[in-house]
Scaffold this motif. Structure first.
Motif, PDB file in Angstrom:
ATOM      1  N   UNK A 274     107.820 -55.660  46.320  1.00 42.29           N
ATOM      2  CA  UNK A 274     106.747 -56.419  45.682  1.00 42.29           C
ATOM      3  C   UNK A 274     105.480 -56.169  46.498  1.00 42.29           C
ATOM      4  N   UNK A 275     104.617 -55.306  45.981  1.00 43.03           N
ATOM      5  CA  UNK A 275     103.443 -54.922  46.786  1.00 43.03           C
ATOM      6  C   UNK A 275     102.399 -56.042  46.840  1.00 43.03           C
ATOM      7  N   UNK A 276     102.453 -56.962  45.868  1.00 36.87           N
ATOM      8  CA  UNK A 276     101.467 -58.063  45.886  1.00 36.87           C
ATOM      9  C   UNK A 276     101.726 -59.000  47.050  1.00 36.87           C
ATOM     10  N   UNK A 277     103.007 -59.356  47.253  1.00 39.36           N
ATOM     11  CA  UNK A 277     103.331 -60.253  48.373  1.00 39.36           C
ATOM     12  C   UNK A 277     103.706 -59.454  49.617  1.00 39.36           C
ATOM     13  N   UNK A 278     103.599 -58.126  49.537  1.00 35.76           N
ATOM     14  CA  UNK A 278     103.980 -57.232  50.630  1.00 35.76           C
ATOM     15  C   UNK A 278     105.375 -57.566  51.151  1.00 35.76           C
ATOM     16  N   UNK A 279     106.336 -57.532  50.229  1.00 33.40           N
ATOM     17  CA  UNK A 279     107.696 -57.827  50.673  1.00 33.40           C
ATOM     18  C   UNK A 279     108.710 -56.894  50.027  1.00 33.40           C
ATOM     19  N   UNK A 280     109.826 -56.755  50.742  1.00 31.12           N
ATOM     20  CA  UNK A 280     110.919 -55.883  50.321  1.00 31.12           C
ATOM     21  C   UNK A 280     112.127 -56.761  50.047  1.00 31.12           C
ATOM     22  N   UNK A 281     112.810 -56.491  48.931  1.00 34.84           N
ATOM     23  CA  UNK A 281     113.979 -57.303  48.573  1.00 34.84           C
ATOM     24  C   UNK A 281     115.223 -56.434  48.696  1.00 34.84           C
ATOM     25  N   UNK A 282     116.217 -56.939  49.445  1.00 34.28           N
ATOM     26  CA  UNK A 282     117.456 -56.205  49.659  1.00 34.28           C
ATOM     27  C   UNK A 282     118.529 -56.670  48.679  1.00 34.28           C
ATOM     28  N   UNK A 283     119.551 -55.845  48.534  1.00 35.56           N
ATOM     29  CA  UNK A 283     120.633 -56.133  47.592  1.00 35.56           C
ATOM     30  C   UNK A 283     121.339 -57.446  47.933  1.00 35.56           C
ATOM     31  N   UNK A 284     121.427 -57.743  49.242  1.00 36.41           N
ATOM     32  CA  UNK A 284     122.142 -58.975  49.635  1.00 36.41           C
ATOM     33  C   UNK A 284     121.259 -60.224  49.534  1.00 36.41           C
ATOM     34  N   UNK A 285     120.049 -60.052  48.965  1.00 37.09           N
ATOM     35  CA  UNK A 285     119.186 -61.216  48.777  1.00 37.09           C
ATOM     36  C   UNK A 285     118.157 -61.404  49.882  1.00 37.09           C
ATOM     37  N   UNK A 286     118.347 -60.705  51.016  1.00 39.07           N
ATOM     38  CA  UNK A 286     117.367 -60.812  52.106  1.00 39.07           C
ATOM     39  C   UNK A 286     116.003 -60.335  51.606  1.00 39.07           C
ATOM     40  N   UNK A 287     114.966 -61.056  52.064  1.00 40.00           N
ATOM     41  CA  UNK A 287     113.599 -60.676  51.694  1.00 40.00           C
ATOM     42  C   UNK A 287     112.826 -60.497  52.990  1.00 40.00           C
ATOM     43  N   UNK A 288     112.119 -59.406  53.130  1.00 35.32           N
ATOM     44  CA  UNK A 288     111.354 -59.215  54.366  1.00 35.32           C
ATOM     45  C   UNK A 288     109.918 -58.805  54.041  1.00 35.32           C
ATOM     46  N   UNK A 289     108.992 -59.499  54.676  1.00 37.88           N
ATOM     47  CA  UNK A 289     107.582 -59.157  54.468  1.00 37.88           C
ATOM     48  C   UNK A 289     107.166 -58.110  55.492  1.00 37.88           C
ATOM     49  N   UNK A 290     106.133 -57.356  55.146  1.00 37.85           N
ATOM     50  CA  UNK A 290     105.664 -56.288  56.038  1.00 37.85           C
ATOM     51  C   UNK A 290     104.137 -56.259  56.024  1.00 37.85           C
ATOM     52  N   UNK A 291     103.593 -55.649  57.055  1.00 37.63           N
ATOM     53  CA  UNK A 291     102.152 -55.354  57.006  1.00 37.63           C
ATOM     54  C   UNK A 291     101.946 -53.894  56.606  1.00 37.63           C
ATOM     55  N   UNK A 292     102.829 -53.032  57.152  1.00 37.63           N
ATOM     56  CA  UNK A 292     102.807 -51.609  56.785  1.00 37.63           C
ATOM     57  C   UNK A 292     104.237 -51.217  56.405  1.00 37.63           C
ATOM     58  N   UNK A 293     104.337 -50.399  55.378  1.00 40.40           N
ATOM     59  CA  UNK A 293     105.655 -49.983  54.892  1.00 40.40           C
ATOM     60  C   UNK A 293     105.719 -48.456  54.865  1.00 40.40           C
ATOM     61  N   UNK A 294     106.841 -47.899  55.322  1.00 41.59           N
ATOM     62  CA  UNK A 294     107.048 -46.437  55.247  1.00 41.59           C
ATOM     63  C   UNK A 294     108.342 -46.183  54.481  1.00 41.59           C
ATOM     64  N   UNK A 295     108.226 -45.465  53.362  1.00 41.13           N
ATOM     65  CA  UNK A 295     109.398 -45.189  52.516  1.00 41.13           C
ATOM     66  C   UNK A 295     109.866 -43.755  52.766  1.00 41.13           C
ATOM     67  N   UNK A 296     111.087 -43.627  53.274  1.00 44.92           N
ATOM     68  CA  UNK A 296     111.641 -42.294  53.561  1.00 44.92           C
ATOM     69  C   UNK A 296     113.123 -42.304  53.186  1.00 44.92           C
ATOM     70  N   UNK A 297     113.370 -42.519  51.880  1.00 43.00           N
ATOM     71  CA  UNK A 297     114.741 -42.720  51.413  1.00 43.00           C
ATOM     72  C   UNK A 297     115.466 -41.413  51.080  1.00 43.00           C
ATOM     73  N   UNK A 298     114.759 -40.273  51.197  1.00 46.01           N
ATOM     74  CA  UNK A 298     115.421 -38.997  50.972  1.00 46.01           C
ATOM     75  C   UNK A 298     115.826 -38.777  49.527  1.00 46.01           C
ATOM     76  N   UNK A 299     116.867 -37.952  49.344  1.00 46.75           N
ATOM     77  CA  UNK A 299     117.260 -37.621  47.979  1.00 46.75           C
ATOM     78  C   UNK A 299     118.691 -38.051  47.730  1.00 46.75           C
ATOM     79  N   UNK A 300     119.082 -38.015  46.471  1.00 49.88           N
ATOM     80  CA  UNK A 300     120.470 -38.318  46.127  1.00 49.88           C
ATOM     81  C   UNK A 300     120.954 -37.236  45.158  1.00 49.88           C
ATOM     82  N   UNK A 301     122.274 -37.077  45.014  1.00 48.58           N
ATOM     83  CA  UNK A 301     122.776 -35.982  44.180  1.00 48.58           C
ATOM     84  C   UNK A 301     122.297 -36.096  42.733  1.00 48.58           C
ATOM     85  N   UNK A 302     121.972 -34.934  42.172  1.00 46.91           N
ATOM     86  CA  UNK A 302     121.557 -34.886  40.773  1.00 46.91           C
ATOM     87  C   UNK A 302     122.761 -35.223  39.882  1.00 46.91           C
ATOM     88  N   UNK A 303     122.579 -36.106  38.899  1.00 47.01           N
ATOM     89  CA  UNK A 303     123.726 -36.447  38.050  1.00 47.01           C
ATOM     90  C   UNK A 303     124.179 -35.224  37.237  1.00 47.01           C
TER      91      UNK A 303
END
Length: 517
Positions: A192-221
């Motif tokens: 959620x870029x408006x509240x600057x927060x990341x939501x995890x699958x287990x429900x954890x929510x974490x706010x950030x000031x700076x975010x770096x996304x480096x999730x790589x790739x996944x196999x092509x279906x």
């Protein structure tokens, strides 16, 4: 450059422009002898994978690898050069740059991090370490879906029996010592870029000031029948690699796809499996990346090692017996016996969780960034396999270069950008692949090449291939021809162009001699 013995270890003695310096003699990445590398303009470039080290400070200036080199004192007395070295530094042959600690008092339950990094591959790890090296003293949290601390993924397909421990890049202790928090087995499901927060699958929510996304790739279906059959793998983790090696023992292995990963796995299995078959949609492996001639020469090497190819073919069905894989059926109707199957048929960016985020993705799902790795959203950066970034040697055309080495560079650029020290990507893409004890090295960006000029002997697998677009060399590949690829990287990295006519003559001594004075 000379390698000299100091009794309890060796050092690299360098003389450039009449000045002597001395430093560690092995590249800290994979231990390559730097004396065989390229000395040029105050740095040494590794002959194997292109990492660069400053000869005055020993600092790593270009990747791959995380560590720098120790430097030793040198003095000249009359006609003697005297080196004074610390025994420990001589033996370890590497050092980490000094890093800041976190000055904030952190309770690990706090749902806020100044910098939040999604992904623990080389981009994420280099981003975190660069922040600390540059004096960043706030909280850094890195999260990963993996259950291991960062490891050397390119080795997975080359040595299938390696454990996560053996492949480890940094230990949990190292990360803790430098206040880099690692959350393992954590999947991000939304941002959620408006509240600057990341939501995890287990429900954890974490706010950030700076975010770096480096999730790589996944196999092509892929589309085929029998998706629930066991012993069909995408090689993602050390556990996958170990299972593949174990299941293939004296059994029939089938590899789908002639990507570098697929071909490396095929090569690694030849001395374990009863049979190895490779299915590919092109006429020869690596055709798109390395061209038809080089692809054919490598194909011959595989065939000499009893690998069977089924090219211009695709899988229509995986057939199981009691749920275990028994056969792979091709669209051509051919049926292959199979006890284990590895799918290496390309990948797509792992960016599904960003769909509703407002972070701009292109039509293929790549995140578009500017030259500082910044996305269209303030404070959000991205790097590695997931990005399209402006590539300066191609007039800042947006490109995707999914190399291990490139991800390191992106991590560093993003970290410096976050700290307000914007720098651009200055590197020559460098890539390598190992099969049957032979290594292909590759540098440059060859996408859209229109000609290949080959020097040396393809049949003997001792060659250098120059890839050209119109009248210019855009990339180079070699086998058994070190350090030519690092030399070309050096020339391209200095901003010079290599003309097609310069490599057509067959005399490349000008290139080999360059910088060796």
């Amino acid at each position: 450059m000379r390698e000299v013995d100091l009794g309890s270890g060796r050092a690299l003695l360098i003389k450039e422009h009449g000045e002597f310096t001395a430093m560690g003699h092995k590249c800290p990445h994979y231990g390559a002898p730097l004396v065989k590398g390229v000395l040029s303009k105050g740095h040494v470039r590794c002959p194997w994978h292109g990492a660069c080290f400053n000869i005055a400070t020993g600092d790593i200036e270009d990747f791959p690898g995380l560590d720098s080199l120790p430097i030793f004192q040198v003095r000249v007395e009359k006609d003697k050069v005297i080196i004074r070295a610390n025994k420990q530094a001589l033996q370890s042959q590497k050092r980490s740059k000094p890093m800041a600690r976190c000055s904030a008092v952190i309770n690990s339950n706090t749902g806020f991090s100044h910098v939040l990094i999604i992904g623990s591959g080389p981009a994420g790890l280099v981003c975190a370490e660069t922040l600390r090296e540059e004096g960043f003293t706030d909280r850094i949290v890195m999260c990963t879906m993996d259950k291991h601390p960062p490891y050397d993924r390119p080795k997975l397909s080359k040595s299938l029996e390696s454990t996560a421990e053996q492949l480890r890049l940094r230990s949990m202790d190292f990360l803790q010592d430098h206040d880099i928090e690692l959350l393992k087995e954590k999947e991000v499901v939304a941002i959620d870029v408006k509240t600057q927060s990341v939501i995890f699958e287990d429900g954890l929510r974490m706010e950030y000031r700076k975010l770096f996304i480096a999730t790589g790739s996944k196999p092509k279906p892929m589309n085929y029948k029998g998706k629930d059959v066991r012993n069909v793998f995408h090689l993602r983790t050390p556990e996958d690699a170990n299972s593949i090696a174990w299941l293939a023992n004296n059994k029939n292995a089938v590899i789908v796809g002639t990507s570098f990963v697929g071909m490396e796995v095929a090569a690694a299995l030849t001395d374990k499996a009863h049979s190895v078959s490779v299915i590919g949609i092109e006429s020869v492996p690596f055709k798109k990346a390395l061209g038809e001639k080089v692809g054919k020469a490598i194909m011959k090497l595989f065939e000499a090692n009893r690998v069977k190819f089924y090219m211009l073919n695709e899988v229509s069905e995986m057939v199981g017996h009691h749920g275990q894989l028994k056969e792979v059926v091709l669209k051509s109707g051919k049926v292959l016996r199979a006890d284990v199957c590895v799918i290496g048929a390309g990948s797509v960016p792992a960016t599904g969780f960003l769909k509703q985020s407002g972070i701009h993705l292109d039509s293929k799902g790549f995140i578009t960034v500017n030259k500082n790795m910044q996305t269209n959203v303030d404070g959000v950066f991205a790097g590695g396999d997931v990005v399209m970034f402006p590539f300066q040697p191609r007039n800042n055309k947006k490109v995707n270069i999914p190399h291990w080495q490139m991800a390191h560079v992106h991590g560093k650029v993003a970290a410096l950008s976050m700290m307000g020290r914007a720098t651009e990507v200055k590197t020559v893409p460098y890539f390598w692949s190992a099969m049957f004890g032979k290594t292909i090295r590759y540098a440059g960006y060859g996408d859209g090449f229109d000609d290949v000029i080959i020097q040396g002997d393809l049949d003997e697998l001792r060659f250098v291939a120059f890839y050209t677009r119109s009248e210019e060399v855009v990339s180079v590949a070699s086998m058994n021809y070190d350090p030519i690829v690092s030399r070309v990287a050096e020339v391209l990295g200095s901003g010079k162009t290599i003309k097609k006519r310069d490599v057509e003559t067959g005399d490349i001594s000008w290139l080999i001699d360059k910088g060796s004075q």
